[in-house]
Design an enzyme around this catalytic site. Structure first.
Site, short mmCIF file in Angstrom:
data_model
loop_
_atom_site.label_atom_id
_atom_site.label_comp_id
_atom_site.label_asym_id
_atom_site.label_seq_id
_atom_site.Cartn_x
_atom_site.Cartn_y
_atom_site.Cartn_z
N HIS A 198 15.36 -8.32 5.59
CA HIS A 198 14.33 -7.04 5.18
C HIS A 198 13.54 -6.54 6.52
O HIS A 198 13.79 -7.46 7.31
CB HIS A 198 13.29 -7.72 4.18
CG HIS A 198 12.49 -6.30 3.41
ND1 HIS A 198 11.90 -6.44 2.60
CD2 HIS A 198 12.27 -5.20 4.07
CE1 HIS A 198 11.43 -5.50 2.28
NE2 HIS A 198 11.35 -4.70 3.61
N LEU A 214 15.16 -0.49 10.97
CA LEU A 214 15.70 -0.55 11.64
C LEU A 214 15.21 1.71 12.26
O LEU A 214 15.31 1.79 12.84
CB LEU A 214 16.97 -0.44 11.88
CG LEU A 214 17.18 -2.38 11.80
CD1 LEU A 214 19.01 -2.30 12.04
CD2 LEU A 214 16.41 -2.76 12.47
N ASN A 265 14.61 3.49 3.91
CA ASN A 265 13.48 4.36 4.18
C ASN A 265 13.91 4.76 5.58
O ASN A 265 12.20 5.15 5.91
CB ASN A 265 12.35 3.62 3.58
CG ASN A 265 11.68 3.09 4.29
OD1 ASN A 265 12.27 1.77 5.40
ND2 ASN A 265 10.43 2.38 4.36
N HIS A 278 10.98 -3.61 -4.28
CA HIS A 278 9.55 -4.32 -3.81
C HIS A 278 8.43 -3.84 -4.54
O HIS A 278 8.79 -2.19 -5.37
CB HIS A 278 9.95 -2.31 -2.89
CG HIS A 278 8.11 -2.12 -2.24
ND1 HIS A 278 7.54 -2.15 -0.82
CD2 HIS A 278 6.80 -1.20 -2.90
CE1 HIS A 278 6.91 -1.99 -0.91
NE2 HIS A 278 6.09 -1.80 -1.96
N ASN A 325 2.18 -3.64 3.96
CA ASN A 325 2.68 -3.50 2.81
C ASN A 325 3.40 -4.70 1.70
O ASN A 325 4.57 -4.21 2.33
CB ASN A 325 2.38 -1.82 1.97
CG ASN A 325 2.19 -1.85 1.24
OD1 ASN A 325 1.82 -2.52 0.13
ND2 ASN A 325 3.20 -0.35 0.32
N ASP A 345 9.96 -8.00 7.36
CA ASP A 345 10.10 -6.96 7.41
C ASP A 345 9.24 -6.25 8.30
O ASP A 345 8.14 -5.54 8.92
CB ASP A 345 8.41 -6.77 6.75
CG ASP A 345 8.52 -5.53 5.35
OD1 ASP A 345 9.51 -4.83 5.73
OD2 ASP A 345 7.41 -5.72 4.31
N PHE A 381 1.71 1.42 7.22
CA PHE A 381 1.06 -0.16 6.50
C PHE A 381 2.47 -0.47 7.41
O PHE A 381 3.53 0.17 7.59
CB PHE A 381 1.58 0.12 5.52
CG PHE A 381 0.67 -0.10 4.10
CD1 PHE A 381 -0.09 -0.46 4.70
CD2 PHE A 381 0.96 1.36 3.49
CE1 PHE A 381 -1.20 -0.36 3.21
CE2 PHE A 381 -0.35 1.50 2.24
CZ PHE A 381 -0.86 0.79 2.25
O1 DOR Z 1 4.39 -2.52 5.35
C1 DOR Z 1 5.55 -2.08 5.17
N1 DOR Z 1 6.07 -1.61 6.11
N2 DOR Z 1 5.49 -1.70 3.53
C2 DOR Z 1 6.32 -1.18 3.45
O2 DOR Z 1 6.89 -1.51 1.63
C3 DOR Z 1 7.28 -0.51 3.65
C4 DOR Z 1 7.22 -0.32 5.54
C5 DOR Z 1 7.76 1.15 5.78
O3 DOR Z 1 8.37 1.11 6.04
O4 DOR Z 1 7.27 0.75 6.92
ZN ZN Z 2 8.10 -3.51 1.04
#
Ligand code: DOR
Ligand code: ZN
Length: 426
Positions: free
Chosen positions: A59, A62, A93, A178, A277, A304, A322
């Site tokens: 996870h 990039l 995303n 998620h 998050n 993450d 986040f």
């Molecule tokens: O903290 C986070 N950042 N949680 C997520 O679910 C997405 C991620 C992001 O793409 O910045």
């Molecule tokens: Zn997530």
């Protein structure tokens, strides 16, 4: 190229070989045994060092295409290699979202050109991550999608996630979920506890994560498919997964290094780099995550890695996005907070960072074994260092761990027989 690693401790999820040599010829491990007499173009003295199978991150973000002011595939995979990773799953995303074959092909091409790590694109579950219309899973799988997720967002509607599960079942695709009840999150930005009150910041209750985790476990059980739960952060989520596994549900999950290393105390001074998050939780949650890692309830450690620019994080904790970067700290945090305290041992590190991630994706690898790909990370378990801004390889610097002393360091990363990270040369 040929490489001989001499006198190293080779660690697999199922065992340890002390004082062994590893001989790499081209892209393969040609031999692992004590006293190999081959000559090699490069010889590494592994005395006092440990070799693990190359890490696979389930996870990360990039940010490429479209958000390359935060990170791009080259800078991100270079940072991943510096963290010991030989393969990473990147979340969809991006801009545009990874929801069609063309974007998948773009990601794979960029990764191939950069050469630092294998990139396994995770395609979106819904078009544009809009939460309504499913993407074409079979077409995306053919193009090279490793799994499916709308990460960053939940798939909120029951009928949509159920339809996604049925489609996944038909083509044996893995869903990585998620879990967040977004409509009830409101303006929450940090964990809803005493520290949020002290800092006067809006809270995100545990139930926001746990209710959706429970829903998706129940749906997966009903439909009869395996699912993977992303970034588990609460004691309740760990227990939900533990109970589901006991019932025989095919659920796997990951947590991030931040959830076992620090707590929501980090937000007391309003540090925007501690905004993530799901949010950093309380000590009781941290301990539950540690227990889950030790007993196998939590299958994998995933970073993450979520790079953001300095300008974005400078907007302050309330407005900043986040996320925190994670490739370069995952291993040192694991050594510092799990290994040094005796919560897990060396073989568990190989299990959590490499073997289980490979298994979850249905891939071979994640083992140091004769005649397999030479994906190897060589580490010093005892080296201490202060993690500082200047050393960061990622394009982004948003880490709450800056300035902290950590133990355990990656020295070299070898992917398919090539050095993708060499601290000596840096
Ligand atoms: O903290 C986070 N950042 N949680 C997520 O679910 C997405 C991620 C992001 O793409 O910045
Ligand atoms: Zn997530």
């Amino acid at each position: 190229m040929s490489i001989l690693i001499r006198n190293i401790t080779a660690v697999n999820a199922d065992g340890i070989q002390q004082n062994t040599d590893i001989y790499i010829e081209k892209d393969r491990i040609a031999e692992i045994a004590a006293g190999i007499s081959q000559t090699a173009e490069r010889v590494i003295d592994g005395t006092g060092l440990v070799a693990f199978p190359g890490f696979l991150d389930l996870h990360c973000h990039l940010r490429d295409p479209g958000l390359t002011y935060k990170e791009d595939i080259r800078s991100g995979t270079r940072a991943a290699a510096a963290g010991g990773y030989t393969a990473v799953c990147c979340m969809p995303n991006t801009k545009p979202v990874i929801d069609c074959a063309e974007v998948i092909r773009y990601v794979l091409r960029q990764a191939e050109e950069a050469g630092y790590a294998e990139v396994l694109p995770v395609a979106a579950i819904t078009r544009g991550m809009g939460g309504n219309e499913l993407t074409d899973f079979p077409a995306l799988l053919r193009a090279g999608a490793a799994a499916f997720s709308d990460d960053g967002l939940p798939v909120a509607k029951d009928e949509v996630i159920l339809a996604a599960m049925r489609q996944a079942k038909g083509c044996r695709a893995l869903l990585m979920l998620h879990e967040e009840d977004l409509k009830n999150r409101g303006q929450g930005i940090v964990h809803d506890g005493q520290n949020a009150k002290k800092a006067r910041l809006a809270g995100i209750p545990r139930a926001i994560e746990e209710d959706m985790t429970a829903r998706d476990i129940a749906f997966a059980e009903q439909v009869g498919i395996p699912i993977h739960i992303c970034h588990v952060s609460t004691a309740g989520s760990v227990q939900l997964v533990r109970d589901a596994k006991k019932r025989g549900v095919r659920v796997t999950c990951e947590t991030g290094p931040h959830y076992y290393s620090i707590t929501d105390a980090e937000i007391l001074d309003g540090n925007p780099n501690a905004k993530v998050n799901p949010p950093l939780r309380e000590e009781t949650d941290r301990e539950a995550v540690c227990r889950g890692l030790a007993d196998g309830t939590i299958d994998a450690i995933a970073t993450d890695h979520a790079p953001h620019s300095e300008e974005e994080k400078a907007m302050g904790i309330a407005k900043a996005p986040f996320g925190m970067i994670g490739f370069e700290t995952a291993f040192p945090l694991t050594v510092t907070h799990l290994f040094e305290s005796g919560i897990i041992g060396l073989t568990d590190i190989a299990r959590l960072l490499s073997k289980r991630p490979h298994e979850i994706l249905g891939r071979n690898g994640g083992e140091l074994k004769k005649n397999t790909a030479a994906d190897i990370v060589i580490c010093d378990m005892n080296e201490k260092f202060v993690y500082n801004k200047d050393s960061v390889v990622s394009k982004a610097r948003n880490s709450p761990f800056l300035g902290m002393e950590l133990k355990g360091r990656v020295c070299y990363t070898i992917r398919k027989g090539n050095f993708t990270y060499d601290r000596q040369a840096d």
